[in-house]
Design a protein around this motif. Sequence first.
Motif, PDB file in Angstrom:
ATOM      1  N   MET A 108     -12.979  -4.280   1.520  1.00  0.00           N
ATOM      2  CA  MET A 108     -12.652  -3.851   2.887  1.00  0.00           C
ATOM      3  C   MET A 108     -12.281  -5.044   3.766  1.00  0.00           C
ATOM      4  N   PHE A 109     -12.885  -6.205   3.525  1.00  0.00           N
ATOM      5  CA  PHE A 109     -12.472  -7.408   4.255  1.00  0.00           C
ATOM      6  C   PHE A 109     -11.011  -7.744   3.961  1.00  0.00           C
ATOM      7  N   VAL A 112      -8.703  -5.266   5.730  1.00  0.00           N
ATOM      8  CA  VAL A 112      -8.557  -5.569   7.162  1.00  0.00           C
ATOM      9  C   VAL A 112      -7.601  -6.738   7.361  1.00  0.00           C
ATOM     10  N   ARG A 113      -7.725  -7.763   6.517  1.00  0.00           N
ATOM     11  CA  ARG A 113      -6.837  -8.920   6.634  1.00  0.00           C
ATOM     12  C   ARG A 113      -5.379  -8.509   6.468  1.00  0.00           C
ATOM     13  N   LEU A 115      -4.181  -5.490   6.959  1.00  0.00           N
ATOM     14  CA  LEU A 115      -3.764  -4.637   8.082  1.00  0.00           C
ATOM     15  C   LEU A 115      -3.298  -5.482   9.256  1.00  0.00           C
ATOM     16  N   VAL A 116      -3.986  -6.606   9.466  1.00  0.00           N
ATOM     17  CA  VAL A 116      -3.602  -7.516  10.554  1.00  0.00           C
ATOM     18  C   VAL A 116      -2.286  -8.222  10.231  1.00  0.00           C
ATOM     19  N   PRO A 191      -2.997  -1.474   2.437  1.00  0.00           N
ATOM     20  CA  PRO A 191      -4.361  -1.835   2.854  1.00  0.00           C
ATOM     21  C   PRO A 191      -5.196  -0.643   3.311  1.00  0.00           C
ATOM     22  N   ALA A 195      -8.914   0.213   1.919  1.00  0.00           N
ATOM     23  CA  ALA A 195     -10.105   0.454   2.739  1.00  0.00           C
ATOM     24  C   ALA A 195     -10.756   1.787   2.375  1.00  0.00           C
TER      25      ALA A 195
END
Length: 313
Positions: A108-109, A112-113, A115-116, A191, A195
């Motif tokens: 999940m980390f 998120v990376r 997604l950014v 991503p 997640a």
Amino acid sequence: MAEAAPFPVTDLQAVQRLRVYATYASLAVAAVLIAAKLTVWISTGSVALLSSLVDSLVDAAASLVNFFAVRHATVPADREHRFGHGKAEPLAALGQSAFLVGSAVLLMFEAVRRLVSPAPVEAAGLGIAVMVFSIVLTIGLVTYQRHVVRRTGSLAIGADELHYRGDLLLNGGVIATLAITSLFSVPILDPLFGAAVGLWIIYSAVKIARLSLTQLMDRELPDEERARVRAIAESHPEVTAVHDIRTRIAGPTAFIQLHIEMDGAMNLLHAHEVSDAVEARLRRAFPHAEIMIHEDPAGIEEPVAFPARNRAR
């Protein structure tokens, strides 16, 4: 996880062989899938494919734990462990749940990376090919594991089968994600799927942990199995009643305790013979159980230690 009667196979050595062979198969499949997915992930950079790779890494770690746990669970009772080593299996399954949670957090980390900072997926066709290969291999393993669980009732193998079965859905989702991302250029989908897989892994971990705690906390056998114990004991013509049935399970072994009531005028030798006959009947139904029977004269009131509604006393 495949449903099974607790101990449907009567040959203890056959049970042990099936359990060990299942751990070999799981380790071999995990090793092949890790090598294939790692190679293709380096080429594609897909988070969805990374999620499948992480899951395979966890599968390998869990399968390795299972390998040692299953072997240890079959070690006979000794001076320090008079009730055997069966709880090694639920301990291994509990360890699997910890592995699963850790992998989900890392995944999940990474999701998120990405997604950014979205990035396009390269060589999607190669990723799809390796996922199809993974599905075929996993179907073979799950089929074999379900066979082993049905015949042995192994919690550790059942937990392994549970998340390999979930891998089939995961791999199918990765294929869909790679295809959609490649065809329609939607990089954010990759991503997001990763997640979602992380959340699913956590759900699986909780499910496995609950199964493990059932054995570690010495929970009773299912009501239908307890009713079966009562029916078998009461089927002996000289047993007038049965009470205080207590059961638990630890890996490959069940523990069954019960009181049988007989004619109070019966001599001790004959009461012992009746008890042995009841034990023999129970052992045929539960071939891998440790059985303890206490004889009581009929009509003597005893307090019920753990009364419960709608359950065998």
